[in-house]
Scaffold this motif. Structure first.
Motif, mmCIF file in Angstrom:
data_model
loop_
_atom_site.group_PDB
_atom_site.id
_atom_site.type_symbol
_atom_site.label_atom_id
_atom_site.label_comp_id
_atom_site.label_asym_id
_atom_site.label_seq_id
_atom_site.Cartn_x
_atom_site.Cartn_y
_atom_site.Cartn_z
ATOM 1 N N ILE A 107 114.591 32.001 69.504
ATOM 2 C CA ILE A 107 114.876 33.420 69.310
ATOM 3 C C ILE A 107 114.430 33.904 67.935
ATOM 4 O O ILE A 107 113.795 34.960 67.803
ATOM 5 C CB ILE A 107 116.376 33.700 69.520
ATOM 6 N N LEU A 108 114.733 33.141 66.890
ATOM 7 C CA LEU A 108 114.446 33.592 65.527
ATOM 8 C C LEU A 108 113.085 33.125 65.024
ATOM 9 O O LEU A 108 112.569 33.688 64.058
ATOM 10 C CB LEU A 108 115.544 33.101 64.569
ATOM 11 N N ARG A 109 112.535 32.074 65.633
ATOM 12 C CA ARG A 109 111.236 31.537 65.210
ATOM 13 C C ARG A 109 111.217 31.281 63.704
ATOM 14 O O ARG A 109 110.302 31.716 62.986
ATOM 15 C CB ARG A 109 110.110 32.494 65.616
ATOM 16 N N ASP A 110 112.227 30.542 63.227
ATOM 17 C CA ASP A 110 112.351 30.297 61.792
ATOM 18 C C ASP A 110 111.698 28.993 61.338
ATOM 19 O O ASP A 110 111.805 28.606 60.173
ATOM 20 C CB ASP A 110 113.819 30.313 61.366
ATOM 21 N N SER A 111 111.033 28.289 62.261
ATOM 22 C CA SER A 111 110.277 27.068 61.939
ATOM 23 C C SER A 111 111.144 26.003 61.273
ATOM 24 O O SER A 111 110.657 25.215 60.464
ATOM 25 C CB SER A 111 109.074 27.402 61.035
ATOM 26 N N THR A 112 112.418 25.990 61.602
ATOM 27 C CA THR A 112 113.351 25.028 61.019
ATOM 28 C C THR A 112 114.100 24.333 62.141
ATOM 29 O O THR A 112 114.746 24.988 62.952
ATOM 30 C CB THR A 112 114.356 25.735 60.090
ATOM 31 N N ARG A 113 114.016 23.026 62.200
ATOM 32 C CA ARG A 113 114.654 22.320 63.314
ATOM 33 C C ARG A 113 116.136 22.055 63.073
ATOM 34 O O ARG A 113 116.887 21.752 64.004
ATOM 35 C CB ARG A 113 113.937 20.998 63.575
ATOM 36 N N ASP A 114 116.603 22.163 61.793
ATOM 37 C CA ASP A 114 117.985 21.799 61.476
ATOM 38 C C ASP A 114 118.524 22.714 60.382
ATOM 39 O O ASP A 114 118.561 22.346 59.216
ATOM 40 C CB ASP A 114 118.039 20.329 61.037
ATOM 41 N N THR A 115 118.968 23.906 60.759
ATOM 42 C CA THR A 115 119.490 24.834 59.751
ATOM 43 C C THR A 115 120.902 24.462 59.331
ATOM 44 O O THR A 115 121.405 24.972 58.335
ATOM 45 C CB THR A 115 119.506 26.275 60.280
ATOM 46 N N GLY A 116 121.577 23.574 60.081
ATOM 47 C CA GLY A 116 122.943 23.209 59.749
ATOM 48 C C GLY A 116 123.060 22.214 58.613
ATOM 49 O O GLY A 116 124.169 21.940 58.150
ATOM 50 N N CYS A 117 121.952 21.670 58.129
ATOM 51 C CA CYS A 117 122.009 20.723 57.014
ATOM 52 C C CYS A 117 122.497 21.429 55.765
ATOM 53 O O CYS A 117 121.953 22.455 55.354
ATOM 54 C CB CYS A 117 120.632 20.107 56.783
ATOM 55 N N GLY A 118 123.532 20.875 55.130
ATOM 56 C CA GLY A 118 124.102 21.499 53.942
ATOM 57 C C GLY A 118 123.237 21.392 52.709
ATOM 58 O O GLY A 118 123.453 22.120 51.727
ATOM 59 N N LEU A 119 122.259 20.489 52.706
ATOM 60 C CA LEU A 119 121.379 20.336 51.545
ATOM 61 C C LEU A 119 120.349 21.457 51.529
ATOM 62 O O LEU A 119 119.409 21.477 52.320
ATOM 63 C CB LEU A 119 120.674 18.978 51.589
ATOM 64 N N LYS A 120 120.549 22.392 50.617
ATOM 65 C CA LYS A 120 119.658 23.536 50.451
ATOM 66 C C LYS A 120 119.484 23.795 48.967
ATOM 67 O O LYS A 120 120.415 23.614 48.180
ATOM 68 C CB LYS A 120 120.246 24.797 51.097
ATOM 69 N N VAL A 121 118.297 24.232 48.579
ATOM 70 C CA VAL A 121 118.047 24.676 47.207
ATOM 71 C C VAL A 121 117.354 26.025 47.296
ATOM 72 O O VAL A 121 116.354 26.162 48.006
ATOM 73 C CB VAL A 121 117.175 23.668 46.420
ATOM 74 N N PHE A 122 117.890 27.021 46.602
ATOM 75 C CA PHE A 122 117.358 28.380 46.734
ATOM 76 C C PHE A 122 117.496 29.139 45.427
ATOM 77 O O PHE A 122 118.216 28.718 44.510
ATOM 78 C CB PHE A 122 118.082 29.133 47.858
ATOM 79 N N ARG A 123 116.788 30.249 45.365
ATOM 80 C CA ARG A 123 116.865 31.115 44.189
ATOM 81 C C ARG A 123 118.099 32.006 44.321
ATOM 82 O O ARG A 123 118.298 32.656 45.343
ATOM 83 C CB ARG A 123 115.589 31.944 44.056
ATOM 84 N N ARG A 124 118.893 32.045 43.272
ATOM 85 C CA ARG A 124 120.137 32.822 43.316
ATOM 86 C C ARG A 124 119.855 34.288 43.619
ATOM 87 O O ARG A 124 120.580 34.929 44.388
ATOM 88 C CB ARG A 124 120.880 32.687 41.982
ATOM 89 N N ALA A 125 118.794 34.836 43.044
ATOM 90 C CA ALA A 125 118.467 36.248 43.263
ATOM 91 C C ALA A 125 118.134 36.516 44.727
ATOM 92 O O ALA A 125 118.446 37.584 45.256
ATOM 93 C CB ALA A 125 117.307 36.666 42.363
ATOM 94 N N VAL A 126 117.486 35.549 45.390
ATOM 95 C CA VAL A 126 117.155 35.714 46.803
ATOM 96 C C VAL A 126 118.428 35.703 47.648
ATOM 97 O O VAL A 126 118.617 36.540 48.532
ATOM 98 C CB VAL A 126 116.179 34.616 47.271
ATOM 99 N N TYR A 127 119.320 34.773 47.355
ATOM 100 C CA TYR A 127 120.590 34.709 48.102
ATOM 101 C C TYR A 127 121.358 36.017 47.963
ATOM 102 O O TYR A 127 121.932 36.519 48.937
ATOM 103 C CB TYR A 127 121.428 33.547 47.581
ATOM 104 N N ARG A 128 121.368 36.570 46.779
ATOM 105 C CA ARG A 128 122.129 37.806 46.544
ATOM 106 C C ARG A 128 121.552 38.989 47.321
ATOM 107 O O ARG A 128 122.252 39.980 47.555
ATOM 108 C CB ARG A 128 122.155 38.119 45.044
ATOM 109 N N ALA A 129 120.300 38.890 47.725
ATOM 110 C CA ALA A 129 119.679 39.977 48.493
ATOM 111 C C ALA A 129 119.973 39.869 49.989
ATOM 112 O O ALA A 129 119.698 40.810 50.742
ATOM 113 C CB ALA A 129 118.164 39.966 48.269
ATOM 114 N N LEU A 130 120.552 38.743 50.432
ATOM 115 C CA LEU A 130 120.783 38.533 51.850
ATOM 116 C C LEU A 130 122.046 39.263 52.314
ATOM 117 O O LEU A 130 123.027 39.347 51.572
ATOM 118 C CB LEU A 130 120.931 37.040 52.161
ATOM 119 N N PRO A 131 122.064 39.768 53.552
ATOM 120 C CA PRO A 131 123.287 40.375 54.089
ATOM 121 C C PRO A 131 124.345 39.294 54.274
ATOM 122 O O PRO A 131 124.046 38.211 54.792
ATOM 123 C CB PRO A 131 122.834 40.966 55.429
#
Length: 266
Positions: free
Chosen positions: A165-189
């Protein structure tokens, strides 16, 4: 949402003051007293090469000895901070509280049950940094899952439906190991289960997502307190909502300020 959670989340609207920090590691926990000390030790060892760093544990309303275990873990670890929800608000709220309090431009998350190995944090940080500003998220993808066969089947179905449905090219979004930019996270709903849909939502904001395989480990002690999304029927409404958000996204305008006309001297 409790007053303590509201106050912590409100801090996301400003940049927390503090010493310069390269990386913030956010760990949401609920009733994980038996896993605190060993995991904190592993995180400190894994992040030594990423200094200066900080670790924020968010105690999501634990009713066991987790608060005492966290207090003991803070001894001799100036980089360890602890936030506490007065009542459990869920994993997404705990992650949000931690990111709101983070002092670094790059944030990593991992689950507090010990199944996510902190040894993979440097590789995920490197993947994000090497990708440059265009990359918003480095997502871990578990191999060698240690969950039971029924839970793995549920997870496989949920990931398959989500991917189609989302076509996010990710086979395992439930993995807790993530590294991201704080500014990007703050822009998410923000909504409950946000952390499960980050690849699709980061891409929605125009940023790239990179993936790295990580090895899953068995839980050392205790039982799972989160993870209800693995039951497909729990996540269907969230999935529909994220699909709607992606469909309704419009291009972000490029904004520049027009310089004011200089006054002509009389």
């Amino acid at each position: 949402m409790t007053a303590s959670v509201t106050a912590s989340v409100a801090a996301a609207d400003s940049d927390p003051a503090g010493p310069p920090t390269r990386l913030t590691v956010v760990v949401p926990v609920r009733n994980e007293a038996g896993n605190i000390e060993s995991l904190v030790t592993e995180i400190g060892r894994a992040c030594a090469a990423l200094a200066p760093f900080e670790v924020i544990y968010v105690d999501d309303g634990s009713t066991d000895a987790t608060p005492a275990a966290l207090e003991a873990a803070r001894a001799g670890r100036p980089w360890l901070r602890v936030l506490r929800h007065a009542r459990s608000a869920g994993q997404s709220a705990a992650v949000r509280s931690g990111v709101a309090a983070a002092r670094a431009p790059i944030v990593a998350t991992l689950d507090g049950d010990g199944q996510n190995d902190p040894a993979f944090l440097p590789a995920l940080v490197a993947a994000l940094e090497q990708g440059g500003p265009a990359i918003g998220l480095a997502q871990g993808q578990r191999i060698g899952r240690k969950d039971g066969p029924f839970k793995m089947l549920q997870s496989r179905i949920a990931n398959g439906v989500r991917g189609r449905i989302l076509r996010d090219s990710t086979r395992d979004t439930g993995c807790g190991l993530k590294v991201f930019r704080r500014a990007v996270y703050r822009a998410l709903p923000y909504f409950d289960a946000l952390h499960r849909f980050m690849p699709a939502l980061v891409a929605r904001e125009g940023y790239g997502v990179v993936h790295r395989d990580v090895v899953d480990r068995p839980r050392h002690t205790g039982r799972s307190n989160y993870g209800l999304f693995d039951r497909l029927w729990v996540g269907l409404l969230d999935l529909a909502g994220v699909w709607w958000l992606i469909r309704r996204k419009r291009p972000t305008p490029s904004v520049t300020e027009v310089a004011g006309r200089e006054e002509t001297p009389c």
